[in-house]
Every structure is written in C-alpha cells, then in structure tokens.
Design a protein around this motif. Structure first.
Motif, mmCIF file in Angstrom:
data_model
loop_
_atom_site.group_PDB
_atom_site.id
_atom_site.type_symbol
_atom_site.label_atom_id
_atom_site.label_comp_id
_atom_site.label_asym_id
_atom_site.label_seq_id
_atom_site.Cartn_x
_atom_site.Cartn_y
_atom_site.Cartn_z
ATOM 1 N N PRO A 195 8.397 -6.837 33.247
ATOM 2 C CA PRO A 195 8.679 -6.362 31.012
ATOM 3 C C PRO A 195 9.742 -6.059 30.926
ATOM 4 C CG PRO A 195 7.350 -4.870 32.042
ATOM 5 C CD PRO A 195 7.638 -5.969 32.977
ATOM 6 N N TYR A 196 10.236 -4.552 32.298
ATOM 7 C CA TYR A 196 11.454 -3.429 31.723
ATOM 8 C C TYR A 196 11.827 -3.507 33.383
ATOM 9 C CZ TYR A 196 7.605 -1.775 29.737
ATOM 10 O OH TYR A 196 5.544 -1.790 28.654
ATOM 11 N N GLN A 197 13.564 -4.077 32.492
ATOM 12 C CA GLN A 197 14.867 -4.276 33.597
ATOM 13 C C GLN A 197 14.908 -2.925 34.470
ATOM 14 O OE1 GLN A 197 15.609 -6.228 35.813
ATOM 15 N NE2 GLN A 197 16.695 -5.545 36.619
ATOM 16 N N LYS A 198 15.070 -1.703 33.702
ATOM 17 C CA LYS A 198 15.837 -0.255 33.614
ATOM 18 C C LYS A 198 14.330 0.548 33.398
ATOM 19 C CE LYS A 198 20.032 2.343 33.421
ATOM 20 N NZ LYS A 198 20.956 2.910 33.182
ATOM 21 N N ARG A 199 14.121 1.421 33.388
ATOM 22 C CA ARG A 199 13.278 2.761 33.095
ATOM 23 C C ARG A 199 13.647 3.741 33.549
ATOM 24 N NH1 ARG A 199 8.870 4.138 30.206
ATOM 25 N NH2 ARG A 199 8.285 6.449 30.530
ATOM 26 N N THR A 200 14.499 4.772 32.500
ATOM 27 C CA THR A 200 14.742 6.840 33.029
ATOM 28 C C THR A 200 13.891 7.476 31.840
ATOM 29 O OG1 THR A 200 16.202 6.379 31.435
ATOM 30 C CG2 THR A 200 17.136 5.893 33.321
ATOM 31 N N SER A 201 13.698 9.124 32.667
ATOM 32 C CA SER A 201 12.902 9.359 32.164
ATOM 33 C C SER A 201 13.472 11.144 32.223
ATOM 34 C CB SER A 201 11.481 9.543 32.611
ATOM 35 O OG SER A 201 10.706 9.028 33.023
ATOM 36 N N HIS A 202 13.245 11.269 31.117
ATOM 37 C CA HIS A 202 13.420 12.743 30.236
ATOM 38 C C HIS A 202 12.555 13.932 30.670
ATOM 39 C CE1 HIS A 202 11.104 11.194 26.998
ATOM 40 N NE2 HIS A 202 11.029 12.770 27.059
ATOM 41 N N GLY A 203 13.574 15.156 30.393
ATOM 42 C CA GLY A 203 13.086 16.346 30.693
ATOM 43 C C GLY A 203 12.305 16.808 29.932
ATOM 44 N N MET A 204 11.500 18.241 29.877
ATOM 45 C CA MET A 204 11.365 18.143 28.563
ATOM 46 C C MET A 204 12.197 19.407 28.075
ATOM 47 S SD MET A 204 6.991 19.445 28.599
ATOM 48 C CE MET A 204 7.306 20.186 30.861
ATOM 49 N N ILE A 205 12.368 19.543 26.897
ATOM 50 C CA ILE A 205 12.999 21.291 25.906
ATOM 51 C C ILE A 205 11.724 21.711 26.070
ATOM 52 C CG2 ILE A 205 13.765 21.986 24.254
ATOM 53 C CD1 ILE A 205 15.120 19.153 23.609
ATOM 54 N N LEU A 206 12.296 23.109 26.459
ATOM 55 C CA LEU A 206 11.125 24.214 27.083
ATOM 56 C C LEU A 206 11.822 24.939 25.643
ATOM 57 C CD1 LEU A 206 11.770 25.198 30.324
ATOM 58 C CD2 LEU A 206 9.665 22.978 29.706
ATOM 59 N N GLY A 207 10.794 26.496 25.500
ATOM 60 C CA GLY A 207 9.904 27.108 23.983
ATOM 61 C C GLY A 207 11.707 28.432 24.766
ATOM 62 N N GLU A 208 12.098 29.168 23.447
ATOM 63 C CA GLU A 208 13.478 29.885 24.521
ATOM 64 C C GLU A 208 13.829 30.871 25.130
ATOM 65 O OE1 GLU A 208 17.477 31.228 21.506
ATOM 66 O OE2 GLU A 208 15.895 31.340 20.724
ATOM 67 N N ASN A 209 11.882 30.558 25.561
ATOM 68 C CA ASN A 209 11.071 32.220 26.363
ATOM 69 C C ASN A 209 11.509 31.129 27.878
ATOM 70 O OD1 ASN A 209 9.110 30.004 26.000
ATOM 71 N ND2 ASN A 209 7.674 32.304 25.988
ATOM 72 N N SER A 256 4.189 25.292 22.446
ATOM 73 C CA SER A 256 3.094 25.311 22.053
ATOM 74 C C SER A 256 2.313 27.013 21.500
ATOM 75 C CB SER A 256 1.593 25.770 23.171
ATOM 76 O OG SER A 256 1.580 26.701 23.905
ATOM 77 N N LYS A 257 1.329 26.485 20.471
ATOM 78 C CA LYS A 257 1.522 27.353 19.232
ATOM 79 C C LYS A 257 0.486 28.408 19.843
ATOM 80 C CE LYS A 257 0.526 23.637 15.917
ATOM 81 N NZ LYS A 257 -0.609 22.830 14.768
ATOM 82 N N SER A 258 0.308 28.261 20.987
ATOM 83 C CA SER A 258 -0.304 28.953 21.366
ATOM 84 C C SER A 258 0.716 30.591 21.817
ATOM 85 C CB SER A 258 -1.456 29.080 22.305
ATOM 86 O OG SER A 258 -0.890 28.748 23.502
ATOM 87 N N ARG A 259 1.667 29.979 22.024
ATOM 88 C CA ARG A 259 2.747 30.632 23.090
ATOM 89 C C ARG A 259 3.235 31.201 21.841
ATOM 90 N NH1 ARG A 259 2.828 26.629 27.424
ATOM 91 N NH2 ARG A 259 1.551 27.923 29.124
ATOM 92 N N GLY A 260 3.546 30.292 20.828
ATOM 93 C CA GLY A 260 4.202 30.350 19.355
ATOM 94 C C GLY A 260 6.469 30.348 19.657
ATOM 95 N N ASN A 261 6.016 29.464 20.461
ATOM 96 C CA ASN A 261 7.231 28.898 20.707
ATOM 97 C C ASN A 261 7.979 27.573 20.495
ATOM 98 O OD1 ASN A 261 6.058 27.781 22.778
ATOM 99 N ND2 ASN A 261 6.590 28.178 24.931
ATOM 100 N N VAL A 262 7.008 27.480 19.375
ATOM 101 C CA VAL A 262 7.466 25.720 19.337
ATOM 102 C C VAL A 262 8.508 26.239 18.408
ATOM 103 C CG1 VAL A 262 6.318 24.038 17.951
ATOM 104 C CG2 VAL A 262 4.885 25.119 19.074
ATOM 105 N N VAL A 263 9.053 25.243 18.068
ATOM 106 C CA VAL A 263 10.679 24.979 17.837
ATOM 107 C C VAL A 263 10.180 23.384 16.515
ATOM 108 C CG1 VAL A 263 12.472 24.561 16.726
ATOM 109 C CG2 VAL A 263 12.196 25.451 19.013
ATOM 110 N N ASN A 264 10.528 23.444 15.007
ATOM 111 C CA ASN A 264 9.693 22.614 14.473
ATOM 112 C C ASN A 264 11.312 21.933 14.033
ATOM 113 O OD1 ASN A 264 9.601 20.854 12.345
ATOM 114 N ND2 ASN A 264 8.042 21.976 11.548
ATOM 115 N N PRO A 265 11.593 20.592 14.140
ATOM 116 C CA PRO A 265 12.657 19.547 14.040
ATOM 117 C C PRO A 265 13.160 19.367 12.866
ATOM 118 C CG PRO A 265 10.797 17.931 14.638
ATOM 119 C CD PRO A 265 10.465 19.641 15.065
ATOM 120 N N ASP A 266 12.405 19.366 11.767
ATOM 121 C CA ASP A 266 12.341 18.996 10.128
ATOM 122 C C ASP A 266 13.456 20.646 9.831
ATOM 123 O OD1 ASP A 266 10.525 16.793 10.985
ATOM 124 O OD2 ASP A 266 9.541 17.734 8.947
ATOM 125 N N GLU A 267 12.838 22.325 10.353
ATOM 126 C CA GLU A 267 13.815 23.363 9.927
ATOM 127 C C GLU A 267 14.719 23.030 10.816
ATOM 128 O OE1 GLU A 267 11.391 26.697 11.737
ATOM 129 O OE2 GLU A 267 9.534 25.928 9.639
#
Length: 800
Positions: free
Chosen positions: A562-576, A581-592
């Motif tokens: 089905p797919y000739q080429k497959r790539t993957s991306h790294g996660m964006i982490l919190g500023e810390n 995660s919500k529990s760590r309080g480091n979530v960034v909202n893209p709408d904002e």
C-alpha cells in the motif's frame, strides 16, 4: 504596514476553500503524487501540538509537489469508531454518533485553521455507513478466502469494566485500569489469518522506502525464526510437539516444560498423580500477564507432572515434564525441550529444581552459568553429532529427525492471528449470521451495509456479550442460505478495521458501486509518501499491509504494497522536556498558539524546532522568534525594487538557497531549509530585494508559511495566485561561489586570508598571498621549497 496575521489567514483559507485550490484532479493522464498522514481519532480533547508537526511536514511536501506540476492527493478523514467515544457516551448518556459528530466538527475546524492543504472534498469517516459498508465487504472477501474464521479461546475478563483485556492490561490478577478482579472466560472470537502472510510481510520490506527502524520493528514483531519441530513421545501415549531454533542441542534436553494452559493436560487427567497441585499452579499462572511470565530475571516456578514422563528422541531416555509459566501456550507449540546448559531460563529452572545440566556445546563452564555464546563451538556429549560445528550439527540432526520420522525442518513466527472481535457497541457490525443448519453464513453483499441498530443502553453486559446481543429484533433474522431462523453476529469489529484500508477510499470516496474504481486505484496507488507516529509502525502498518496483500491476491487492488515510502516524526515534548500531559501541566493548545501568533508562525516553528525524526521540547521563546522572522518577511516588501531578475551580487545566493530548500524538503530537513531562508532574508534585508528575487523567496517560503506568502504575492502584484505558480529552479554552476576566502599558511600555520575568484589557479593565488605582510614577515630570510594548493580553499607555502 502592520502584519495582521489573523485577517490574512482567514482570508486565504476562505479563498482556498471557495476555489477548491487543493482538490486532486480526476485527470489520470497527469503525473501524480499521493501524500498520506494517519487520520486522527476525533477525541473530545481536540488536537494537541503534536498533530500539526506531522500534518505540516507532509503539507510542505504536497505544496511543493503541486508547484512542481504534480496532481496531488493529500486527503483527510476520521478514524471514529472506538472505545473512548463509547465510554463517553455511556457516562454522559449521549449517543456515540452525536459525540463523534461534535468531535469531528471541532477537529476539522482546528485543522482548517492551520492552513493545511487537505482535499476536503474527499473527507471520509469510518462510522459513516457508506464507508463501513466497504469495511464489511472486505471482511466478507477475507472470510470467503478462508482468512477470517471463528475460534474458541481464553480471554481476560474484567469484572468491573465488563470487557476483554489484553494480557498486558492484567497486573497481579487485577485490571490495570480499575484494580478489579480479572477472571478468565472461554469465548468464541473472530480471527484473521495474518500468519498466512508472515513471510511476504517480511520479504516485501526490501523493496520499500521505509526508514530502517520501521523495517526493523516490522520484522521483530513478525519474529521469523528457523529451526525444527520435534516429536517427544510420552508415557501417557500422546506425544508432545516442540519447536526449537537449536535442534543441535537435543542431546542436552534433560527435561520438558509445557505451558499451564496446554490442552494436552486435559487428556492426561487420569494419569496425573498430583492433579491438585497442577490445578493450583494453573490457577496461579492465570493471574499473571505474559510480560510478567516471561521476564528473564523473575524467580522460576513450576510443578513436575507426576505420573507422565517424556522420552528424549535422541537419547531414548525418559525425562520429567514440568508446568511453568515462563512457557506461553500462544508461542510455538506451548511446549519446549529444556537444555539448561545453554539457555539462561532453563539453567535457572534446573538449578531451582535440582535437574541435570548436560553440556553439549564445548566452550563454557555450565556448572556456573549457561553457555549461550556457542555459535562457533563444537558438539560434545551428542553421539553422532560430536565434533561438528553448530551449523553442521543443525543440518545433520534435522536430516536425522526427518529420516526417522521424529521431526522436520520448520520456520516459525512470533506473529499470531489477529483477534478481530470486540464485545462493544460502537464498531462495525460483523456481517455474519449463524444458522443451526448451515453454520456461519455471510450477509449477502447487496444487503450491505449492515447498520448498527439504535440501542437503549451501550453498557457492556455482565456475561461478556456485546450490547447488541440484547437487541433481539435485530439479532433474530433468517438464514440467507436456507431461509430458516438464524441469529446475527453480535460482536463488532475493532477500531483497526476501518484504518486498515482508508487510504484506498480516498482515491474514489463517493463510489457506491465499489470501494473505489479500478481506474482510480490503478492511477493513485501505491501511496507515494506516508508519514505517521512511530507508535503505529507495528500493528497499524502490519494490519493494513496484510489487508492490502489479501486484496491484491483477490485482484481488487493493483499493487502488492500500500505504501511506497514511510517516515515517522518525533514527539513534541513539554517545555520541561517531559511528555505532554494534563497531569504534568505542560500541555500546549494549538488553538491558543494560532490565536496568539498565527498559523504560519506555528507551522514554521514546529518545522524549525529540531530534527523532524527526533523528539523536541516546546519553547515559548522559540515560537516568538518564528513570529519575528515572519514580521521581517512582511516588512521586506517595503524594500522591493522593480528589477525582474536576480542581481549579479545575489545570483549565487539565490541559486544555492533554491537548491538547499529543494533538497532539504525531500530529506525532511525542514529546520535547515528554514535556516537557509533566514540567511537569505538577512542578505535581502541589507541590500533590498528585486522583483525576481522576491518571487523566488516567496515561492520557497510558501510551503512553510502559505498564508503570508500568498498575501505578499498578491499585494506586490506578482500576478495570479501563488499556489498556481511553478517551483523555482537552480543552475548547479551558479551554486558555486564566484569569490571565496582562501586560507594562506606558511609551514602549516595560518598567516592570513585572500579573497579570490573561486576558480583562480595556484600562481594567481600565490602572487596575492606573497603580498600579505604577515606572509612576507614569516618568509624573510627563508627559501620557498614547496607550495601546497587546494583550489578555492587553501595555499600552504613551505619554506626553509
């Protein structure tokens, strides 16, 4: 002039939508490019800033391809069946369909605010009956081919969640989610025979442009190994089959181990003298997960089966048989020959139960530890194998096993058939009915889609049945074969079903006669470039490749992959630097972020944040820096001059930047492409910008920041819409600097530099170098004996 990003972005998003600027054309004579990102699960939380990183990356590639003249398909849809939506619906007494509709609307608004060039005319939703009609149709083709079947198997059942749990979700006998008791049920489950494609799923990776770690994960999950299947006779009469990758060590097998769930135990109940101890151990093992059971360092436990012994086929000696939880019934045959001298777990078990340890490959000290690094050793204590190297011994023992009828060569896989049943409501109904006379019968294809009925309660049932089981008016039906009474299948499909073929539907999403027309499939397949998260490079990728290969064998799709080429991306982490995660309080909202800085700024920043394949921490200062860059781009229009060409002093810089950005986009080095544009902006800001230079700069920046570049293109009268232009080209010869700074050394030590034409010869550079005061001072009283010259870079004068 003020850079009003909010007004600009809203304006161009409406223009693109109204004009269908990014709709793929149904002109199959054009060169095509199919870019695909994993369609999201529309949860109530909406997008997080990790989503735009993947989507923007492929959007950049798609926009560049359009400017290069390709007919681009860059689609989007919704993987909307699943447990989270159903649980939310149960808790809040809202129909899952309503929850899904609301979540999709929110997600779509967020995606459109980012200026992604998706072809929204091809939007799909896995919960739409016009879509899951074809998911059901594919299932029926698999069933007819013998790739879908029903099987009774033991499952983990949470008494509180009232659903089946994976082994990994059971910890110390309780549910990982809620802590409630987990019991075992024997349930009839629908299975898909993915194991039939195991070897092809490995072999065909060689022809695909997948990053190496994705290929490795696929191969490890499938887990191919070569060895032998061997029959061990027993004193109970029923033989035990084992699979081993080391048949050469069979003379060292001093005991056997079988999984606590092995079905042969039920045949031996009359012969087993310590049946109570066996039953107690079976119950104890049932409360452990597979992960706990197979942990290498854990204490080895087990029970010897009294009254039944096995016979080693090589030595003819009787050996004991044990139950132990480190053997899994789901891997191999559920039984092993134990060679403690050369296996760490077998050695630890033998020490615990005081069992013989017989060295059969020389080289270690097996009384102290298992000797496992024995690939180059010679066989000992092994009869007719003595003195042979390991590989020679493997070949000879397999031949002997086959000749004597005691075994055969075999390839084995860790991969297991896919459990396809879910005892939930919010999923595709499985289009099968059960008739007491005819057995399992497919729903006729002209009756698809088999729709989900309206139910009063989505709550899972106490007995492990789907909520659909209570819908007797829906369940009770007639058999399509004999017309007699029959019952519908009440399990639903897993969320994986709709995502295993969605890329096919994008090619022809409104077709009501087929999942897609042969012409559309022939033109668009395979997907040219697929990007997604590393967490989906095993199961999702494997399942969709399996479905596609089955459809290829049925002549439904024209390609085997089905797919000739497959790539993957790294996660964006919190500023810390931690996972968001919500529990760590480091979530960034893209709408904002879009509201505060603009979509172009967010896009640019997420591509500039670091190596695309690696995780990167969020930085509020970093996104502000990206915004300042775009403000400088906006202000550059004030320095625009009327020349419609490149100025000689900037010509080389322009060609080098075009080359750099062009290649970096293809290599997913978005951060260095942006850095090159920043360098060019610095030069243009100092020296002004001609219309020719401005045109090229805007085209190069457009895939990264499409709104501002479209607005500047229009505002400065460059003609037409930017998205309809051509990608700039470069001249390789003009990518070489016309003038270069060359190092001048005396006896290997730097004494100055000279600016020269890049192609200046040795004598010209030497003459200029001898004019430098520091060179003259270091040569005073000395004689030049040698000159070392590297064109365009270095002149070294050796003197005595």
């Amino acid at each position: 002039m003020h850079y009003d990003f909010a007004a600009i972005e809203k304006k161009w998003q409406k223009i693109w939508e109204d004009t269908g600027a990014f709709h793929a054309k149904n002109d199959f004579s054009l060169p095509k490019f199919y870019a695909l990102v994993e369609f999201p699960y529309p949860s109530g939380q909406g997008l997080h800033v990790g989503h735009p990183r993947s989507y923007t990356a492929l959007d950049i590639v798609a926009r560049k391809r359009r400017l290069e003249g390709y007919n681009v398909l860059y689609p989007m849809g919704w993987d909307a069946f699943g447990l989270p939506t159903e649980n939310f619906a149960i808790k809040n007494h809202i129909h899952p369909e309503v929850v899904t509709k609301n979540n999709v609307a929110h997600f779509k608004q967020q995606l459109q605010s980012l200026g992604l060039s998706f072809d929204w005319s091809r939007e799909i939703n896995t919960t739409d009956p016009s879509y899951y009609k074809w998911t059901q149709w594919i299932f029926l083709q698999l069933y007819k081919k013998g790739l879908a079947y029903k099987k009774e198997m033991r499952v983990n059942w949470c008494t509180s969640c009232k659903c089946v749990l994976a082994n990994e979700e059971v910890v110390n006998g309780v549910c990982e989610r809620c802590g409630s008791e987990v019991v075992h049920k024997v349930k009839s489950q629908w299975m898909l025979k993915i194991t039939a494609y195991a070897q092809r799923l490995i072999d065909d990776l060689d022809n695909l442009d997948y990053i190496e770690r994705v290929k490795t994960q696929q191969k490890n999950w499938i887990g191919r190994s070569t060895g032998a299947q061997v029959r061990f006779d027993t004193t109970a009469g029923d033989p035990l089959l084992i699979y081993t990758t080391r048949p050469d060590t069979i003379f060292g097998a001093t005991y056997m181990v079988i999984a606590p769930e092995h079905p042969i135990l039920e045949k031996w109940t009359a012969q087993i003298e310590n049946l109570d101890a066996v039953r107690a151990y079976q119950d104890e093992a049932a409360h452990k997960s597979d992960f706990e059971r197979t942990e290498v360092q854990k204490e080895k436990t087990g029970v010897e089966i009294k009254g039944v012994r096995a016979v080693n086929p090589a030595t003819g000696k009787e050996i004991p048989i044990f139950l132990s939880d480190y053997v899994l019934v789901t891997y191999g045959t559920g039984a092993i020959m134990a060679v403690p001298a050369h296996d760490e777990r077998d050695w630890a078990f033998a020490r615990t139960f005081d069992l013989p340890i017989v060295e059969v490959v020389a080289g270690g000290s097996v009384e102290k530890e298992a000797f496992t690094d024995c690939a180059t050793g010679k066989l000992v204590n092994s009869g007719f194998l003595d003195g042979l190297a390991v590989e020679q011994a493997k070949e000879k023992i397999i031949g002997w096993l086959q000749e004597t009828g005691r075994g055969e060569a075999k390839v084995n896989y860790k991969l297991r058939d896919w459990v396809f049943s879910r005892q939930r409501y919010w999923g595709e109904p499985i289009p099968i009915v059960h008739c007491d006379k005819c057995g399992y019968v497919p729903v006729p294809e002209d009756q698809l889609p088999l729709r989900l009925p309206e139910v009063d309660s989505y709550e899972p049932t106490d007995n492990g049945e789907s909520p659909l089981a209570a819908m007797t008016d829906w369940v009770n039906t007639t058999c399509p074969h004999c017309g007699g009474p029959a019952k519908r299948e009440t399990d639903t499909m897993p969320q994986w079903a709709g995502s295993s073929w969605y890329f096919l539907r994008y090619t022809d999403p409104h077709n009501d006669k087929a999942l897609a027309s042969p012409e559309a499939l022939q033109y668009w397949l395979p997907v040219d470039w697929y990007n997604g998260g590393m967490e989906h490079t095993t199961l999702h990728l494997l399942y969709s490749r399996f479905w596609h290969k089955a459809l290829f064998d049925l002549n439904i799709v024209p390609t085997s992959e089905p797919y000739q080429k497959r790539t993957s991306h790294g996660m964006i982490l919190g500023e810390n630097g931690e996972k968001m995660s919500k529990s760590r309080g480091n979530v960034v909202n893209p709408d904002e972020m879009v509201k505060a800085h603009g979509a172009d700024t967010l896009r640019l920043y997420e591509m500039f944040i670091g190596d695309f394949e690696k995780a990167a921490p969020w930085s509020d200062a970093g996104i502000r820096g990206s915004k300042r860059f775009l403000e400088r781009v906006w202000n550059l229009q004030e320095k625009l001059s009327p020349e419609d060409t490149y100025r000689p002093a900037l010509e080389s810089d322009l060609h080098k930047t075009v080359k750099k950005v062009t290649s970096d986009i293809e290599d997913m080095k978005f951060n260095t492409a942006i850095a090159a544009l920043m360098t060019l902006l610095n030069r243009l800001s100092k020296e002004g910008v001609s219309r020719g230079e401005w045109r090229t700069f805007l085209l190069l920046l457009n895939p990264f920041a499409p709104h501002i570049t479209e607005e500047l293109w229009e505002a400065t009268g460059l003609g037409g819409k930017l998205n309809a232009q051509k990608w700039p080209s470069y001249d390789e010869a003009k990518c070489v600097d016309a003038r270069v700074q060359m190092a001048v050394q005396v006896c290997g030590k730097l004494r100055g530099t000279v600016e020269m034409d890049a192609d200046a010869d040795q004598e010209t550079v030497k003459a200029a170098a001898l004019e430098l005061p520091r060179v003259q001072a270091n040569l005073e009283g000395k004689q030049i004996v040698k000159v070392i010259f590297v064109k365009g870079r270095l002149l070294n004068i050796v003197a005595k």
